[in-house]
Design an enzyme around this catalytic site. Structure first.
Site, short mmCIF file in Angstrom:
data_model
loop_
_atom_site.label_atom_id
_atom_site.label_comp_id
_atom_site.label_asym_id
_atom_site.label_seq_id
_atom_site.Cartn_x
_atom_site.Cartn_y
_atom_site.Cartn_z
N VAL A 82 0.85 -1.26 0.07
CA VAL A 82 0.04 0.11 0.10
C VAL A 82 0.99 1.31 -0.04
O VAL A 82 1.64 1.60 0.64
CB VAL A 82 -0.86 0.03 0.97
CG1 VAL A 82 -1.70 1.41 1.24
CG2 VAL A 82 -1.67 -1.23 1.38
N VAL A 84 1.34 5.62 -1.70
CA VAL A 84 1.03 6.80 -2.71
C VAL A 84 2.18 7.68 -2.92
O VAL A 84 2.88 8.01 -1.94
CB VAL A 84 -0.18 7.56 -2.10
CG1 VAL A 84 -0.09 8.86 -3.30
CG2 VAL A 84 -1.14 6.84 -2.12
N ARG A 90 -2.14 13.66 -0.09
CA ARG A 90 -3.43 14.60 0.41
C ARG A 90 -4.32 14.91 -0.70
O ARG A 90 -4.90 15.83 -0.96
CB ARG A 90 -2.85 15.83 0.85
CG ARG A 90 -1.73 15.78 1.88
CD ARG A 90 -2.26 15.39 3.21
NE ARG A 90 -1.21 15.24 4.07
CZ ARG A 90 -1.19 14.37 5.18
NH1 ARG A 90 -2.33 13.64 5.43
NH2 ARG A 90 -0.17 14.30 6.13
N ARG A 91 -4.30 13.90 -1.67
CA ARG A 91 -5.36 13.77 -2.78
C ARG A 91 -6.69 12.84 -2.72
O ARG A 91 -7.57 12.54 -3.39
CB ARG A 91 -4.81 13.83 -4.02
CG ARG A 91 -3.84 14.82 -4.34
CD ARG A 91 -3.24 14.57 -5.74
NE ARG A 91 -2.29 15.73 -6.08
CZ ARG A 91 -1.56 15.77 -7.30
NH1 ARG A 91 -2.21 15.11 -8.42
NH2 ARG A 91 -0.61 16.46 -7.42
N GLY A 92 -6.61 12.13 -1.57
CA GLY A 92 -7.85 11.24 -1.05
C GLY A 92 -7.45 9.87 -1.91
O GLY A 92 -8.38 8.96 -2.16
N LEU A 93 -6.34 9.73 -2.42
CA LEU A 93 -6.08 8.66 -3.30
C LEU A 93 -5.90 7.22 -2.52
O LEU A 93 -6.87 5.94 -2.70
CB LEU A 93 -4.74 8.48 -4.11
CG LEU A 93 -4.49 9.73 -5.19
CD1 LEU A 93 -3.31 9.36 -5.80
CD2 LEU A 93 -5.70 9.18 -6.37
N LEU A 94 -5.33 7.13 -1.21
CA LEU A 94 -5.21 6.03 -0.49
C LEU A 94 -6.65 5.55 0.29
O LEU A 94 -7.02 4.63 -0.04
CB LEU A 94 -4.54 6.42 0.83
CG LEU A 94 -4.31 5.14 1.93
CD1 LEU A 94 -3.39 3.97 1.53
CD2 LEU A 94 -3.61 5.72 3.11
N TYR A 124 -4.91 2.82 9.33
CA TYR A 124 -5.95 1.56 8.83
C TYR A 124 -7.06 1.51 9.80
O TYR A 124 -7.93 0.96 9.32
CB TYR A 124 -4.93 0.32 8.82
CG TYR A 124 -3.90 0.44 7.74
CD1 TYR A 124 -4.29 0.51 6.33
CD2 TYR A 124 -2.65 0.83 7.95
CE1 TYR A 124 -3.21 0.58 5.32
CE2 TYR A 124 -1.85 0.80 6.99
CZ TYR A 124 -2.00 0.73 5.79
OH TYR A 124 -1.12 0.72 4.65
N PHE A 407 4.08 -9.91 5.68
CA PHE A 407 3.95 -10.22 4.04
C PHE A 407 3.67 -8.82 3.45
O PHE A 407 3.70 -7.87 4.08
CB PHE A 407 2.72 -11.27 3.94
CG PHE A 407 1.51 -10.73 4.77
CD1 PHE A 407 0.63 -9.88 4.16
CD2 PHE A 407 1.37 -11.14 5.90
CE1 PHE A 407 -0.46 -9.56 4.69
CE2 PHE A 407 0.13 -10.92 6.54
CZ PHE A 407 -0.86 -10.01 6.03
#
Length: 407
Positions: A82, A84, A90-94, A124, A407
Site C-alpha cells: 500500500v 502513494v 493529500r488527494r484522497g488516493l489512499l 488503517y 507479508f
C-alpha cells in the site's frame, strides 16, 4: 484533481513502476533479487493502481492465502504493497484505493476477513482494521541466561544445513502445526521461496541465512532459521544471532532449538523480531529480564463479512450474544447480529433483539483472533457492554495469536 486520477487493475506493464513506487514509499531499493522474489508471490489480478496520465501514483494489492483463526483455517485477503507517491499525497488516493479494495473483496464473497501489517498505525483504523495480534521483540543477552538441563536421553537430534536443502522437513513441520497456531498463514511453494529469500543487499552486513532441523524418531519435529552479524570489541567476540523463525512441535524440541541458538560460539546476543507475546522462552530462562522483551503491534484484522467471519471461527466457551456493529464503509455489516456457538461451531444471523454489546467493525476486527479482549476495549471506552452478557471469555483462545511472518 482526484477525478483526473483513475483507479484500475494493474497490468503486466505496471510491474516495474509499481516496485519503483514501493521503493520510494518504503525508502528501500526493491530491485534485482528482491524484486524477482516479490514477483514470485505477486498476484496481478489482485493489484490496483492509481493512474495519473500513465504514471503509477498509488498501489494496493492482496494475496490469496489462508489464515489460522481460533478453531479453524479460513480464506483471508492478505493486504500489502500500500502506498502513494509523495507528490500525490493529500488527494484522497489512499482512501479511494482502500475503499475500492474492500468493496471488491466483499463482492467476491470468498474471504470473510482481510489482514495486514500496518506501516503507520494511525492509518488503517479509518478503514476498519483493528489491532488483533501483537508480537514481542527480544534482544537476549545470551551469556547471561540459563535454560533447564536437557533430557538425560534426548529423543531427537539437530541437523544443520542450507534452508533450501531442508525445505521439505521445515514445510512438513509448519503444515502440521499451522492449523493450531492462530495468526499463521499458509505457505505454498512460492511463499516458501519468499520466506527463504535471502538477497545479499538486504543482509545489513550479516551472513547468509542458516537452518537447523530437529529430528525425532518419527521424523522432523521442529526447525529454526537465523543468520549471524559478526562483531568484535575490546572484550573480544560479540556477534549477534538474528533469529527469523523458531517452530517446534513439543517442549523438548523447543528447548533443544533454543539451547542451540543461545549457545552459538563467538556470539553475545540473540535478537528476534517476531516472538509470540506468550513465548514459552519467557518461562524457561532463569533471568527473563535478560531477554530484553519489547512489545509491538503485529497483525491487523478487517472483518469483511460479519456473519461469515463470526461463523467461521470457534469459541472457547458457549456464547449467545447480540452484537450491534457499525460499519460506515461496508454498510451491509451495520446492524444487530446474534452470535450463538461454542467450541464445536457457531451461527450468526441478523436480529432485532436488544444488543448486549455495541462496537465498531474496527473493534470487532481487534477481538477476532482472541488477542485483544472485549473487556479491555470496554475499559478504554471503545466498546459498550450494554448488559451483563460479556463475551470476553468466549472470544479468547488457549494461546495468543502469534503471526510469524510479515507479508
Amino acid at each position: 484533481m482526484k477525478d483526473e486520477i483513475s483507479l484500475r487493475p494493474s497490468t503486466g506493464d505496471d510491474f516495474a513502476p509499481i516496485f519503483g513506487l514501493l521503493s520510494t514509499v518504503f525508502h528501500e531499493d526493491i530491485d534485482g533479487e528482491l524484486r524477482d522474489l516479490e514477483g514470485v508471490v505477486y498476484e496481478l489480478d489482485r493489484s490496483l493502481v492509481a493512474d495519473d496520465a500513465g504514471l503509477v501514483a498509488g498501489h494496493v494489492q492482496a494475496f490469496s492465502r489462508r489464515l489460522t483463526v481460533p478453531g479453524a483455517v479460513i480464506a483471508a485477503a492478505h493486504v500489502s504493497g500500500v502506498g502513494v507517491l509523495p507528490t500525490h499525497r493529500r488527494r484522497g488516493l489512499l482512501t479511494r484505493m482502500m475503499k475500492r479494495q474492500l468493496r471488491e473483496i466483499a463482492d467476491a464473497g470468498r474471504e470473510p476477513v482481510a489482514v495486514l501489517w500496518a506501516s503507520e498505525t494511525s492509518i488503517y483504523p479509518r478503514f476498519g482494521y483493528g489491532p488483533a495480534a501483537s508480537r514481542l521483540s527480544l534482544n537476549i543477552m545470551n551469556r547471561e541466561v540459563r535454560l533447564p538441563a536437557p533430557p538425560s536421553e534426548p529423543s531427537g537430534r539437530l541437523r544443520m544445513g542450507e534452508p533450501h536443502d531442508l525445505l521439505a522437513e521445515m514445510a512438513l513441520v509448519y503444515d502440521r502445526l499451522r492449523p493450531e497456531r492462530v495468526g499463521w498463514s499458509d505457505r505454498d511453494d512460492n511463499w516458501w521461496k519468499w520466506v527463504l529469500g535471502d538477497p545479499k543487499d538486504h543482509r545489513d552486513g550479516a551472513t547468509r541465512r542458516y537452518a537447523v532441523v530437529h529430528e525425532g524418531p518419527d521424523g522432523p519435529t521442529g526447525y529454526a532459521l537465523w543468520r549471524i552479524k559478526d562483531d568484535w570489541n575490546s572484550h573480544g567476540p560479540s556477534a549477534e544471532v538474528q533469529v527469523r523463525e523458531v517452530v517446534a512441535a513439543d517442549p523438548e524440541t523447543y528447548l533443544a532449538l533454543w539451547r542451540f541458538l543461545l549457545g552459538i560460539d563467538l556470539t553475545r546476543s540473540v535478537t528476534v523480531r517476531l516472538a509470540a507475546v506468550d513465548e514459552p522462552l519467557l518461562y524457561l530462562v532463569d533471568e527473563p529480564r535478560r531477554l530484553g522483551a519489547g512489545h509491538a503491534d503485529a497483525l491487523w484484522v478487517r472483518v469483511i463479512d460479519v456473519p461469515g467471519a463470526l461463523t467461521a471461527r470457534r469459541y472457547a466457551t458457549d456464547v449467545d450474544v447480540v452484537l450491534e456493529v457499525t460499519d460506515p464503509i461496508l454498510t451491509e455489516n451495520t446492524g444487530r447480529w446474534r452470535l450463538t456457538g461454542g467450541p464445536a461451531g457457531a451461527t450468526c444471523t441478523a436480529t432485532t433483539d436488544p444488543a448486549d454489546v455495541a462496537l465498531s467493525v474496527t473493534d470487532l476486527g481487534a477481538v477476532y483472533l482472541g488477542g485483544t479482549r472485549f473487556s479491555a476495549l470496554a475499559a478504554a471506552g471503545r466498546v459498550r457492554l450494554l448488559t451483563g452478557n460479556d463475551p470476553t471469555i468466549a472470544f479468547g483462545w488457549n494461546r495468543l495469536p502469534s503471526p510469524t511472518e510479515v507479508f
